[in-house]
Design a protein around this motif. Sequence first.
Motif, short mmCIF file in Angstrom:
data_model
loop_
_atom_site.label_atom_id
_atom_site.label_comp_id
_atom_site.label_asym_id
_atom_site.label_seq_id
_atom_site.Cartn_x
_atom_site.Cartn_y
_atom_site.Cartn_z
N HIS A 177 3.26 -34.03 -9.18
CA HIS A 177 1.83 -34.06 -9.48
C HIS A 177 1.26 -32.66 -9.28
CE1 HIS A 177 1.14 -35.42 -4.99
NE2 HIS A 177 1.94 -34.40 -5.10
N SER A 179 -1.21 -32.02 -7.50
CA SER A 179 -1.87 -31.92 -6.18
C SER A 179 -1.26 -30.79 -5.35
CB SER A 179 -1.77 -33.25 -5.43
OG SER A 179 -2.38 -34.28 -6.17
N GLN A 182 -3.41 -27.81 -4.96
CA GLN A 182 -4.47 -27.80 -3.94
C GLN A 182 -4.05 -26.92 -2.77
OE1 GLN A 182 -5.90 -31.52 -2.41
NE2 GLN A 182 -5.64 -32.60 -4.34
N ARG A 203 8.43 -36.77 -13.59
CA ARG A 203 8.93 -37.93 -12.85
C ARG A 203 10.03 -38.59 -13.67
NH1 ARG A 203 3.28 -40.60 -10.48
NH2 ARG A 203 2.42 -38.57 -9.90
N GLN A 216 -0.94 -33.09 -16.06
CA GLN A 216 -2.06 -33.58 -15.23
C GLN A 216 -3.12 -32.50 -15.11
OE1 GLN A 216 -0.67 -34.80 -11.33
NE2 GLN A 216 -0.43 -36.91 -12.02
N GLU A 218 -5.96 -31.46 -12.18
CA GLU A 218 -6.33 -31.70 -10.78
C GLU A 218 -7.66 -31.02 -10.52
OE1 GLU A 218 -3.90 -33.14 -8.94
OE2 GLU A 218 -4.80 -33.07 -6.95
N PHE A 259 -3.05 -38.29 0.53
CA PHE A 259 -3.80 -37.04 0.76
C PHE A 259 -5.30 -37.21 0.64
CE2 PHE A 259 -3.62 -37.05 -3.82
CZ PHE A 259 -2.34 -37.57 -4.08
N THR A 260 -5.79 -38.43 0.40
CA THR A 260 -7.24 -38.66 0.38
C THR A 260 -7.59 -39.87 1.23
OG1 THR A 260 -6.93 -39.80 -1.73
CG2 THR A 260 -7.82 -37.58 -1.84
N GLY A 290 -7.42 -40.92 -10.53
CA GLY A 290 -7.37 -41.15 -9.09
C GLY A 290 -8.19 -40.09 -8.39
N CYS A 291 -8.83 -40.47 -7.28
CA CYS A 291 -9.67 -39.49 -6.58
C CYS A 291 -9.88 -39.91 -5.13
CB CYS A 291 -11.02 -39.36 -7.29
SG CYS A 291 -11.88 -40.93 -7.44
N GLY A 292 -10.59 -39.09 -4.38
CA GLY A 292 -10.90 -39.44 -3.00
C GLY A 292 -11.40 -38.24 -2.22
N ALA A 313 -11.18 -34.54 -4.09
CA ALA A 313 -10.13 -34.15 -5.04
C ALA A 313 -9.97 -35.26 -6.06
CB ALA A 313 -8.81 -33.92 -4.31
N PHE A 314 -9.49 -34.89 -7.23
CA PHE A 314 -9.20 -35.91 -8.24
C PHE A 314 -8.02 -35.45 -9.09
CE2 PHE A 314 -12.46 -33.07 -9.95
CZ PHE A 314 -11.93 -32.71 -11.18
N GLY A 315 -7.37 -36.40 -9.74
CA GLY A 315 -6.25 -36.05 -10.61
C GLY A 315 -6.16 -37.04 -11.75
N1 PHE Z 1 -1.87 -36.89 -7.41
C1 PHE Z 1 -2.33 -38.22 -7.77
C2 PHE Z 1 -1.34 -38.83 -8.78
O1 PHE Z 1 -0.51 -38.13 -9.31
C3 PHE Z 1 -3.71 -38.21 -8.33
C4 PHE Z 1 -4.79 -37.78 -7.35
C5 PHE Z 1 -5.14 -36.44 -7.23
C6 PHE Z 1 -5.39 -38.71 -6.53
C7 PHE Z 1 -6.12 -36.05 -6.33
C8 PHE Z 1 -6.39 -38.34 -5.63
C9 PHE Z 1 -6.74 -37.01 -5.54
O2 PHE Z 1 -1.36 -40.00 -9.05
#
Ligand code: PHE
Length: 357
Positions: A177, A179, A182, A203, A216, A218, A259-260, A290-292, A313-315
């Motif tokens: 990912h 992430s 970050q 993956r 992705q 981010e 991570f969130t 996805g986020c948090g 953060a979000f992805g």
């Molecule tokens: N890294 C997560 C994924 O691949 C997505 C995500 C990023 C979720 C940042 C929350 C914060 O599914």
Amino acid sequence: MNTAEIKKEITGLIDAANDLASLEEVRITALGKKGKITGLMKTLGGMEPDARKAAGQELNVLKTEISGLIETQGKMLKRQELDQRLENEKLDVTLSPRPEAQGKIHPISQTMEELITIFGDMGFSLAEGPDIEDDYHNFTALNFPPGHPAREMHDTFYLPDDPEETGEAAKKVLRTHTSSVQIRAMEHQKPPVKMICMGRTYRSDYDITHTPMFHQCEGLMIDKNTHMGHLKGCLMDFVRKYFEIDDLPVQFRPSFFPFTEPSAEMDIGCSRKDGGLKIGSGDSWLEILGCGMVHPNVIKNFGLDPDEYQGFAFGMGIERIAMLKYGIPDLRTFFEGDTRWLDHYGFDPLDRPNRAY
Ligand code: PHE
């Protein structure tokens, strides 16, 4: 048994085989289950010991010689085939372009440009990180301790161990990912930070909705009092601009990422009628990202005090949002390199999305 005679006959057949298929036929005639040499081998059992020994040796020599000749001829034919292809498929790259064959921008590149434009307008800068990551940046620093079950959700591609670098943290992976960026970004920046990053992720998974490589985007925002309201406002503005629907409904559902905390998944409104999907108000929801709020342990790994700094953060998957916006039904077609597909779904190179949304 006249091995010289047999050798002469089979050698003639090998020389006459002028493609790989007929060479394979010769191999079967000589060495296959019902082949000539195999047949002779079978007669050894009925011979007197001395005669068997002599005949056996002779046959083994013959077999090795014939295998060798077939191999050499095979190599020659393969080379010939390749030369022929190189000759037939020759491409003169110095030829002048054909005006009727205009190139197109791939939907992934187009979508990335749109993301950069929208988040750029909100003050996010663009960060980068490597595709080949170490375990620390992809997992450990993001609060996936070694052995944590969430690591198994990622179907990770591991690279062979590097003898120069030892230890769990140095283990190399293809990032699962974005992430990991970050952590990279925070290694050389101080808050306030507002960054996005995008790129390839990997993956080990393949079906109609998964490819082993995908993209992705981010996002990360860190400051002293960034809160969940900022996260919601930012992402709502983003999806409304991206899908060009001013009143696009959204909802946030509780979720889990190491991570969130808290973590959420964001859905956008849609309607499904007669197998068709329409984004906008309706009675259905579609998961989009996805986020948090960044986990305090991750803030610590940024080198910051979680009592002083916080953020969100979000992805999201770039193919997914491109498929939804542009009505592309099958993920795998993104990577088939079919120019007819690109003609249909691609974008005019001069029509760059540099307008303000
Ligand atoms: N890294 C997560 C994924 O691949 C997505 C995500 C990023 C979720 C940042 C929350 C914060 O599914």
